[in-house]
Design a protein around this motif. Structure first.
Motif, mmCIF file in Angstrom:
data_model
loop_
_atom_site.group_PDB
_atom_site.id
_atom_site.type_symbol
_atom_site.label_atom_id
_atom_site.label_comp_id
_atom_site.label_asym_id
_atom_site.label_seq_id
_atom_site.Cartn_x
_atom_site.Cartn_y
_atom_site.Cartn_z
ATOM 1 N N ARG A 13 0.829 -1.214 0.000
ATOM 2 C CA ARG A 13 0.000 0.000 0.000
ATOM 3 C C ARG A 13 0.864 1.265 0.000
ATOM 4 N NH1 ARG A 13 -5.761 1.099 1.928
ATOM 5 N NH2 ARG A 13 -5.845 3.355 1.751
ATOM 6 N N GLN A 14 1.912 1.296 0.790
ATOM 7 C CA GLN A 14 2.796 2.463 0.836
ATOM 8 C C GLN A 14 3.472 2.693 -0.520
ATOM 9 O OE1 GLN A 14 5.890 2.275 3.823
ATOM 10 N NE2 GLN A 14 6.965 4.020 2.974
ATOM 11 N N VAL A 15 3.935 1.629 -1.144
ATOM 12 C CA VAL A 15 4.618 1.747 -2.434
ATOM 13 C C VAL A 15 3.653 2.236 -3.506
ATOM 14 C CG1 VAL A 15 5.850 0.459 -4.232
ATOM 15 C CG2 VAL A 15 6.318 -0.010 -1.810
ATOM 16 N N TYR A 16 2.491 1.616 -3.587
ATOM 17 C CA TYR A 16 1.493 2.031 -4.573
ATOM 18 C C TYR A 16 1.064 3.482 -4.335
ATOM 19 C CZ TYR A 16 -2.839 2.477 -7.130
ATOM 20 O OH TYR A 16 -3.826 2.934 -7.969
ATOM 21 N N ASP A 17 0.756 3.813 -3.093
ATOM 22 C CA ASP A 17 0.314 5.175 -2.775
ATOM 23 C C ASP A 17 1.359 6.202 -3.178
ATOM 24 O OD1 ASP A 17 -2.061 4.159 -1.791
ATOM 25 O OD2 ASP A 17 -1.616 4.601 0.316
ATOM 26 N N ALA A 91 4.538 -9.114 3.717
ATOM 27 C CA ALA A 91 3.886 -7.959 4.353
ATOM 28 C C ALA A 91 4.739 -6.688 4.330
ATOM 29 C CB ALA A 91 3.502 -8.296 5.793
ATOM 30 N N ARG A 92 6.058 -6.809 4.152
ATOM 31 C CA ARG A 92 6.948 -5.638 4.225
ATOM 32 C C ARG A 92 7.759 -5.376 2.959
ATOM 33 N NH1 ARG A 92 8.420 -8.447 8.895
ATOM 34 N NH2 ARG A 92 10.536 -8.532 8.115
ATOM 35 N N HIS A 93 7.486 -6.116 1.887
ATOM 36 C CA HIS A 93 8.267 -5.959 0.654
ATOM 37 C C HIS A 93 7.346 -6.032 -0.561
ATOM 38 C CE1 HIS A 93 11.013 -7.591 3.704
ATOM 39 N NE2 HIS A 93 11.862 -6.718 3.175
ATOM 40 N N THR A 94 7.674 -5.209 -1.573
ATOM 41 C CA THR A 94 6.844 -5.105 -2.774
ATOM 42 C C THR A 94 7.720 -5.156 -4.018
ATOM 43 O OG1 THR A 94 5.307 -3.691 -1.546
ATOM 44 C CG2 THR A 94 5.133 -3.653 -3.959
ATOM 45 N N ARG A 95 7.249 -5.858 -5.025
ATOM 46 C CA ARG A 95 7.926 -5.878 -6.321
ATOM 47 C C ARG A 95 7.213 -4.877 -7.232
ATOM 48 N NH1 ARG A 95 7.530 -10.873 -7.244
ATOM 49 N NH2 ARG A 95 9.577 -11.344 -6.398
ATOM 50 N N VAL A 96 7.990 -3.987 -7.847
ATOM 51 C CA VAL A 96 7.472 -3.013 -8.799
ATOM 52 C C VAL A 96 8.043 -3.368 -10.164
ATOM 53 C CG1 VAL A 96 7.360 -0.571 -9.438
ATOM 54 C CG2 VAL A 96 7.392 -1.221 -7.015
ATOM 55 N N ARG A 97 7.156 -3.610 -11.128
ATOM 56 C CA ARG A 97 7.562 -3.942 -12.496
ATOM 57 C C ARG A 97 7.073 -2.847 -13.424
ATOM 58 N NH1 ARG A 97 5.644 -10.137 -12.335
ATOM 59 N NH2 ARG A 97 7.480 -10.966 -11.297
ATOM 60 N N LEU A 98 7.948 -2.415 -14.286
ATOM 61 C CA LEU A 98 7.629 -1.371 -15.252
ATOM 62 C C LEU A 98 7.873 -1.913 -16.654
ATOM 63 C CD1 LEU A 98 6.959 1.647 -15.825
ATOM 64 C CD2 LEU A 98 9.415 2.064 -15.726
#
Length: 173
Positions: A13-17, A91-98
């Motif tokens: 949520r933090q990364v997306y926001d 819960a504490r890590h996010t993968r961002v793909r572009l």
């Protein structure tokens, strides 16, 4: 087609926001002077990359909170489209793909693309985004509304607004 992925040490949520705070892009994207939201799905960009100044508009063609944002340029002589996806690792890590398609204009831009400079810039921007998010304990804001491809405007039909994200199906039409 440009592809890159980064692991961000922050919750989904933090990364997306943070990504949805488009006006913050100049803080981590080199060459981006300003991004202004001009409507629910429209953004106005000002860039200065290698002395080439441009202004153009972009349309968000698909936005699904905590999952993806797809866009395409509209006008301004800039031709690009892309999709960024967000996947929780835990819960504490996010993968961002572009995934992004950029049509270079002129000899300088075509040469930069051929030499991998454009790809390196995108990779660097993602790394700077990672550090920008990790250095904060909360996003600087959020735009969490749903935007559907069927609501997109412009010359392209729904579903044509962005390339398919790596590892995912195309945005729904």
């Amino acid at each position: 087609m440009l592809h890159d992925t980064v692991r961000v040490n922050a919750p989904l949520r933090q990364v997306y926001d943070q990504w949805t705070r488009f006006e913050e892009f100049p803080r981590f994207m080199h060459g981006v002077v300003a991004v202004e939201r001009t409507g629910v799905r429209h953004l106005h960009w000002r860039t200065n990359i290698a002395g080439i100044r441009r202004e153009f508009d972009a349309e968000i063609v698909d936005q699904l909170p905590d999952e993806r944002i797809a866009w395409r340029s509209v006008g301004g002589g800039v031709h690009q489209r892309g999709v960024v996806t967000f996947t929780p690792i835990d819960a504490r890590h996010t993968r961002v793909r572009l995934a992004m398609e950029v049509e270079p204009e002129g000899v300088t831009e075509r040469t930069a693309a051929a030499l991998g400079i454009v790809s390196a810039r995108v990779s660097g921007d993602l790394q700077r985004f990672k550090h920008f998010v990790e250095d904060r304990h909360a996003a600087t804001g959020a735009e969490r509304g749903r935007i559907r491809p069927s609501e997109a405007t412009g010359p392209q039909s729904a579903g044509d607004g962005a390339p398919e994200a790596p590892g995912r199906g195309a945005p729904p039409a």
